[in-house]
Design a protein around this motif. Sequence first.
Motif, short mmCIF file in Angstrom:
data_model
loop_
_atom_site.label_atom_id
_atom_site.label_comp_id
_atom_site.label_asym_id
_atom_site.label_seq_id
_atom_site.Cartn_x
_atom_site.Cartn_y
_atom_site.Cartn_z
N TRP A 86 0.91 -1.24 0.04
CA TRP A 86 0.04 -0.04 0.02
C TRP A 86 1.09 1.21 0.17
CZ3 TRP A 86 -5.11 -0.16 -0.29
CH2 TRP A 86 -5.80 -1.29 -0.14
N GLN A 87 2.16 1.21 -0.57
CA GLN A 87 2.98 2.25 -0.40
C GLN A 87 2.40 3.59 -1.13
OE1 GLN A 87 7.23 1.23 -0.52
NE2 GLN A 87 6.39 -0.69 -1.07
N ARG A 88 1.79 3.24 -2.30
CA ARG A 88 1.32 4.37 -3.24
C ARG A 88 0.43 5.29 -2.49
NH1 ARG A 88 1.50 4.85 -9.41
NH2 ARG A 88 3.62 4.30 -8.85
N ALA A 89 -0.08 4.78 -1.55
CA ALA A 89 -1.15 5.44 -0.63
C ALA A 89 -0.67 6.85 -0.08
CB ALA A 89 -1.78 4.91 0.41
N SER A 90 0.99 6.92 0.19
CA SER A 90 1.35 8.12 0.65
C SER A 90 1.47 9.07 -0.41
CB SER A 90 2.71 7.62 1.35
OG SER A 90 3.37 6.98 0.22
N ILE A 91 1.67 8.53 -1.73
CA ILE A 91 1.78 9.84 -2.82
C ILE A 91 0.31 10.27 -2.91
CG2 ILE A 91 2.26 9.74 -5.19
CD1 ILE A 91 4.04 7.53 -5.03
N LEU A 92 -0.64 9.41 -2.87
CA LEU A 92 -2.02 10.09 -3.06
C LEU A 92 -2.27 11.06 -1.99
CD1 LEU A 92 -3.90 6.77 -4.16
CD2 LEU A 92 -3.97 8.95 -5.38
N ALA A 93 -1.89 10.74 -0.66
CA ALA A 93 -2.49 11.48 0.32
C ALA A 93 -1.36 13.01 0.34
CB ALA A 93 -1.91 10.85 1.85
N ALA A 94 -0.30 12.69 -0.25
CA ALA A 94 0.63 14.03 -0.46
C ALA A 94 -0.14 14.93 -1.54
CB ALA A 94 1.83 13.68 -0.76
N PHE A 95 -0.57 14.42 -2.63
CA PHE A 95 -1.05 15.04 -3.59
C PHE A 95 -2.40 15.90 -3.22
CE2 PHE A 95 -4.69 15.27 -7.19
CZ PHE A 95 -3.73 15.96 -8.10
N PHE A 96 -3.40 14.94 -2.53
CA PHE A 96 -4.65 15.72 -1.94
C PHE A 96 -4.53 16.66 -1.04
CE2 PHE A 96 -6.53 11.86 -4.25
CZ PHE A 96 -7.54 12.53 -5.05
N ASN A 97 -3.62 16.30 -0.07
CA ASN A 97 -3.19 17.37 1.09
C ASN A 97 -2.60 18.73 0.32
OD1 ASN A 97 -2.41 18.48 3.49
ND2 ASN A 97 -0.26 17.92 2.99
N ALA A 98 -1.93 18.66 -0.66
CA ALA A 98 -1.31 19.69 -1.54
C ALA A 98 -2.62 20.64 -2.10
CB ALA A 98 -0.25 19.35 -2.35
N LEU A 99 -3.16 19.69 -2.79
CA LEU A 99 -4.35 20.61 -3.42
C LEU A 99 -5.35 21.33 -2.54
CD1 LEU A 99 -5.60 20.46 -6.37
CD2 LEU A 99 -6.94 18.58 -5.73
N LEU A 100 -5.55 20.40 -1.42
CA LEU A 100 -6.60 21.33 -0.52
C LEU A 100 -5.73 22.35 -0.03
CD1 LEU A 100 -8.08 18.10 1.37
CD2 LEU A 100 -9.38 19.76 -0.32
N LEU A 101 -4.72 22.34 0.37
CA LEU A 101 -3.84 23.62 1.13
C LEU A 101 -3.80 24.68 0.06
CD1 LEU A 101 -2.69 24.27 3.52
CD2 LEU A 101 -0.38 23.36 2.94
#
Length: 310
Positions: A86-101
Motif C-alpha cells: 500500500w505504499q502508493r497511498a502516501s503519494i495519493l495523500a501528499a497530492f490531495f493534501n497539497a491540492l486542498l492546501l
Amino acid sequence: MSAAHDHGHSHGHSHAPASFNRAFAIGIALNLAFVAIEAWYGWKVNSLALLADAGHNLSDVAGLVLAWGGALAGRLRPNARHTYGWQRASILAAFFNALLLLMAMGSLAWEAVGRLGTPEATEGWTIIAVAGVGIAVNTATALLFMRGRKGDLNVRGAFLHMAADALVSLGVVMGGALYLWQGWAWIDPVMSLAIAVVIVLGTWSLFRQSLHLLFDGVPERVDLAAVRALLMALPGVADVHDLHVWAMGTSDTALTAHLVLADPAADADALMHEAEHELHEHFEIRHVTLQLESPGFALQCRLRAGAGCS
C-alpha cells in the motif's frame, strides 16, 4: 541462444524506524493542540496572520501524518491482491493534501487582499503571545527528529519542515510587534499574504512532485542517464534497454531493466550482486528487477513491436 534470466529482489524500505513512532505521535499531538489554540485566537482577535499560520501548522500535522503513515505503510506486507503493498497511498495523500492546501491559501489570500482596502484593528499582544507559542512548539517538534535527520529521508523532511515553520511563526511575532509599535492596521493582512505565499511556494513543490510520481515519473533524486551509465559500466554488459525507474511510494524506488550480456556464459549471480549494490549505494534504489539477455534474444526483444521492450 542462451535463455534470459529474470531476477527480482525486494529489500527493506527507507522508512522511519520504530523508535520514531513516539516522536511522530508527540509532534502530531503538540501541533494539533497549537492549531486549535491559534485558530481560536485568530478568529477571536480578527487576525488573518494567525489564521494563516494556523493553516500552515495544520499542513505540518498533515506532513507529519504522511511521514508516519509512509513509515507504517512500508511495513504492510504485499499480498496476492496488492503485490506492491500500500505504499502508493502516501503519494495519493501528499497530492490531495497539497491540492486542498493550495485551495485554502487561495481563499485566504483573496480575503487578505479585500482587507487591505479596509484594514481592521487587531490585538498585537495576543498575536505575539500565540505566535510565540508556535515558535516553541515547532522548535520542540523539530528537536524530536534532529537525531534521525541524517539517516532517514522521512525524518529529515519532518525536521526541516518544522524548523522552517518556527521561522514563519517568528514572522507573525514580528508583524504583531510592528502593529504595536506603529499602529499599522494593514500589517496583519500583509503578513497573512506573506505567510500564504510561503505556504504556496512550499506546497507547490509537494503538489508538483506528488503529481509527477502518481504518473510513474522518475523520482527527482534519481538521474536516469546516470543510472543507465552505471548499468552500462558493469563488467560483461554490452547494452541496456527497457529501463524503467518509478516510485513505489514516497520513500521507496523501483527499477526494472534488460541487460544484454556480451558473453552469455558470464557469472549472472556476480553481475546481479554488483548491480544491486551499486544502485543501492548511488541512488537508494532497493527494489531491483533485472533481465539478463543474450545479444540474439535482445535483438528479437527490440524488434517485437508493442511488447513493452524498447
